[in-house]
Design a protein around this motif. Structure first.
Motif, mmCIF file in Angstrom:
data_model
loop_
_atom_site.group_PDB
_atom_site.id
_atom_site.type_symbol
_atom_site.label_atom_id
_atom_site.label_comp_id
_atom_site.label_asym_id
_atom_site.label_seq_id
_atom_site.Cartn_x
_atom_site.Cartn_y
_atom_site.Cartn_z
ATOM 1 N N ALA A 74 36.919 45.072 55.105
ATOM 2 C CA ALA A 74 36.352 45.269 56.441
ATOM 3 C C ALA A 74 35.157 44.345 56.679
ATOM 4 C CB ALA A 74 35.944 46.725 56.626
ATOM 5 N N THR A 75 34.311 44.202 55.659
ATOM 6 C CA THR A 75 33.153 43.322 55.788
ATOM 7 C C THR A 75 33.600 41.877 55.939
ATOM 8 O OG1 THR A 75 31.825 44.847 54.466
ATOM 9 C CG2 THR A 75 30.973 42.620 54.726
ATOM 10 N N TYR A 76 34.575 41.465 55.129
ATOM 11 C CA TYR A 76 35.090 40.098 55.227
ATOM 12 C C TYR A 76 35.718 39.840 56.602
ATOM 13 C CZ TYR A 76 37.986 35.986 54.562
ATOM 14 O OH TYR A 76 38.579 34.767 54.717
ATOM 15 N N ALA A 77 36.454 40.816 57.125
ATOM 16 C CA ALA A 77 37.074 40.658 58.444
ATOM 17 C C ALA A 77 36.020 40.446 59.528
ATOM 18 C CB ALA A 77 37.932 41.878 58.774
ATOM 19 N N GLU A 78 34.870 41.065 59.343
ATOM 20 C CA GLU A 78 33.812 40.933 60.345
ATOM 21 C C GLU A 78 32.989 39.670 60.166
ATOM 22 O OE1 GLU A 78 30.233 43.586 62.275
ATOM 23 O OE2 GLU A 78 31.868 44.574 61.231
ATOM 24 N N THR A 79 32.726 39.290 58.908
ATOM 25 C CA THR A 79 31.840 38.137 58.672
ATOM 26 C C THR A 79 32.584 36.819 58.507
ATOM 27 O OG1 THR A 79 31.845 38.331 56.249
ATOM 28 C CG2 THR A 79 30.194 39.638 57.470
ATOM 29 N N GLY A 80 33.806 36.879 57.953
ATOM 30 C CA GLY A 80 34.527 35.653 57.633
ATOM 31 C C GLY A 80 33.943 34.911 56.442
ATOM 32 N N ASP A 81 32.966 35.503 55.785
ATOM 33 C CA ASP A 81 32.304 34.876 54.640
ATOM 34 C C ASP A 81 33.134 35.135 53.382
ATOM 35 O OD1 ASP A 81 30.641 34.074 52.555
ATOM 36 O OD2 ASP A 81 28.853 35.053 53.383
ATOM 37 N N ALA A 82 33.553 34.071 52.722
ATOM 38 C CA ALA A 82 34.391 34.208 51.522
ATOM 39 C C ALA A 82 33.717 35.053 50.447
ATOM 40 C CB ALA A 82 34.734 32.827 50.970
ATOM 41 N N ALA A 83 32.396 35.090 50.428
ATOM 42 C CA ALA A 83 31.677 35.911 49.441
ATOM 43 C C ALA A 83 31.939 37.395 49.652
ATOM 44 C CB ALA A 83 30.187 35.622 49.512
ATOM 45 N N ASP A 84 32.371 37.778 50.841
ATOM 46 C CA ASP A 84 32.623 39.187 51.150
ATOM 47 C C ASP A 84 34.057 39.627 50.844
ATOM 48 O OD1 ASP A 84 30.013 39.679 52.040
ATOM 49 O OD2 ASP A 84 30.482 38.964 54.052
ATOM 50 N N LYS A 85 34.916 38.700 50.449
ATOM 51 C CA LYS A 85 36.292 39.067 50.103
ATOM 52 C C LYS A 85 36.306 39.997 48.898
ATOM 53 C CE LYS A 85 39.056 35.093 51.512
ATOM 54 N NZ LYS A 85 39.922 34.024 51.026
ATOM 55 N N PRO A 86 37.295 40.886 48.818
ATOM 56 C CA PRO A 86 37.408 41.726 47.617
ATOM 57 C C PRO A 86 37.587 40.850 46.373
ATOM 58 C CG PRO A 86 38.850 42.534 49.346
ATOM 59 C CD PRO A 86 38.322 41.208 49.811
ATOM 60 N N HIS A 87 36.898 41.206 45.310
ATOM 61 C CA HIS A 87 36.999 40.459 44.055
ATOM 62 C C HIS A 87 38.390 40.663 43.455
ATOM 63 C CE1 HIS A 87 36.212 39.163 39.957
ATOM 64 N NE2 HIS A 87 35.170 38.511 40.458
ATOM 65 N N PRO A 88 38.969 39.643 42.818
ATOM 66 C CA PRO A 88 40.291 39.790 42.198
ATOM 67 C C PRO A 88 40.395 40.961 41.216
ATOM 68 C CG PRO A 88 39.687 37.476 42.252
ATOM 69 C CD PRO A 88 38.477 38.255 42.720
ATOM 70 N N LEU A 89 39.329 41.290 40.496
ATOM 71 C CA LEU A 89 39.391 42.439 39.579
ATOM 72 C C LEU A 89 39.584 43.745 40.350
ATOM 73 C CD1 LEU A 89 36.655 41.750 36.857
ATOM 74 C CD2 LEU A 89 39.135 41.620 36.619
ATOM 75 N N ILE A 90 39.007 43.818 41.551
ATOM 76 C CA ILE A 90 39.176 45.011 42.392
ATOM 77 C C ILE A 90 40.614 45.087 42.866
ATOM 78 C CG2 ILE A 90 38.504 46.090 44.581
ATOM 79 C CD1 ILE A 90 36.387 46.352 42.364
ATOM 80 N N ALA A 91 41.160 43.981 43.349
ATOM 81 C CA ALA A 91 42.557 43.953 43.805
ATOM 82 C C ALA A 91 43.505 44.318 42.666
ATOM 83 C CB ALA A 91 42.891 42.572 44.368
ATOM 84 N N GLU A 92 43.207 43.856 41.471
ATOM 85 C CA GLU A 92 44.030 44.161 40.292
ATOM 86 C C GLU A 92 44.022 45.663 39.999
ATOM 87 O OE1 GLU A 92 43.112 43.480 35.674
ATOM 88 O OE2 GLU A 92 43.372 41.606 36.795
ATOM 89 N N LYS A 93 42.851 46.261 40.028
ATOM 90 C CA LYS A 93 42.750 47.708 39.767
ATOM 91 C C LYS A 93 43.502 48.506 40.831
ATOM 92 C CE LYS A 93 40.057 47.664 36.138
ATOM 93 N NZ LYS A 93 40.714 47.731 34.859
ATOM 94 N N VAL A 94 43.365 48.121 42.080
ATOM 95 C CA VAL A 94 44.067 48.824 43.166
ATOM 96 C C VAL A 94 45.576 48.701 42.972
ATOM 97 C CG1 VAL A 94 44.518 48.844 45.652
ATOM 98 C CG2 VAL A 94 42.167 48.647 44.814
ATOM 99 N N ALA A 95 46.058 47.507 42.661
ATOM 100 C CA ALA A 95 47.497 47.294 42.451
ATOM 101 C C ALA A 95 48.022 48.127 41.288
ATOM 102 C CB ALA A 95 47.775 45.803 42.208
ATOM 103 N N GLU A 96 47.189 48.333 40.275
ATOM 104 C CA GLU A 96 47.582 49.137 39.109
ATOM 105 C C GLU A 96 47.454 50.639 39.364
ATOM 106 O OE1 GLU A 96 44.838 47.720 36.168
ATOM 107 O OE2 GLU A 96 46.023 45.935 35.719
ATOM 108 N N GLY A 97 46.863 51.019 40.500
ATOM 109 C CA GLY A 97 46.628 52.437 40.784
ATOM 110 C C GLY A 97 45.461 53.003 40.010
ATOM 111 N N ARG A 98 44.652 52.138 39.436
ATOM 112 C CA ARG A 98 43.458 52.560 38.682
ATOM 113 C C ARG A 98 42.294 52.574 39.662
ATOM 114 N NH1 ARG A 98 43.820 52.042 32.893
ATOM 115 N NH2 ARG A 98 41.553 51.786 32.912
ATOM 116 N N LEU A 99 42.154 53.701 40.357
ATOM 117 C CA LEU A 99 41.220 53.801 41.467
ATOM 118 C C LEU A 99 39.895 54.443 41.091
ATOM 119 C CD1 LEU A 99 43.790 54.921 44.169
ATOM 120 C CD2 LEU A 99 43.158 52.593 43.484
ATOM 121 N N GLY A 100 39.698 54.730 39.820
ATOM 122 C CA GLY A 100 38.463 55.355 39.379
ATOM 123 C C GLY A 100 38.688 56.787 38.960
ATOM 124 N N ARG A 101 37.643 57.574 39.066
ATOM 125 C CA ARG A 101 37.702 58.962 38.601
ATOM 126 C C ARG A 101 38.822 59.751 39.273
ATOM 127 N NH1 ARG A 101 31.502 61.163 37.873
ATOM 128 N NH2 ARG A 101 30.850 59.525 36.438
#
Length: 104
Positions: free
Chosen positions: A67-94
């Motif tokens: 959402a932040t990246y969509a608003e700013t367009g700043d590449a620094a605000d994109k989700p980090h690849p490690l976050i995308a990897e965890k989401v894809a694996e279903g490892r969402l935390g507690r």
């Protein structure tokens, strides 16, 4: 506040810490456990950035970054690849029983 920014001030500050922690881990500088320990001992944080991401939910962290990246367009605000990897694996935390840490 003097003006509004996407993601609010506290979230932007925490996001910067999380992005740096993710980069340090991804580049093999330190393990996520060591980064969490450093945040607690050297910075006095009650929990490290990876523990906090697991508590909040890695899918929520991903959503906020998108959402932040969509608003700013700043590449620094994109989700980090490690976050995308965890989401894809279903490892969402507690809430899913595993994220950066295992809660089983």
């Amino acid at each position: 506040m003097q003006k509004e920014v996407p993601g609010f001030v506290a979230n932007r500050m925490m996001g910067a810490l999380q992005r740096e922690a993710l980069e340090l881990a991804a580049n093999g500088v330190a393990s996520f456990q060591d980064i969490d320990t450093t945040a607690k001992t050297a910075l006095g944080h009650p929990m490290g950035p990876f523990e906090l991401m697991d508590l909040v939910g890695i899918d929520v962290i991903d959503f906020i970054a998108q959402a932040t990246y969509a608003e700013t367009g700043d590449a620094a605000d994109k989700p980090h690849p490690l976050i995308a990897e965890k989401v894809a694996e279903g490892r969402l935390g507690r809430k899913s029983g595993a994220g950066f840490y295992d809660y089983s």
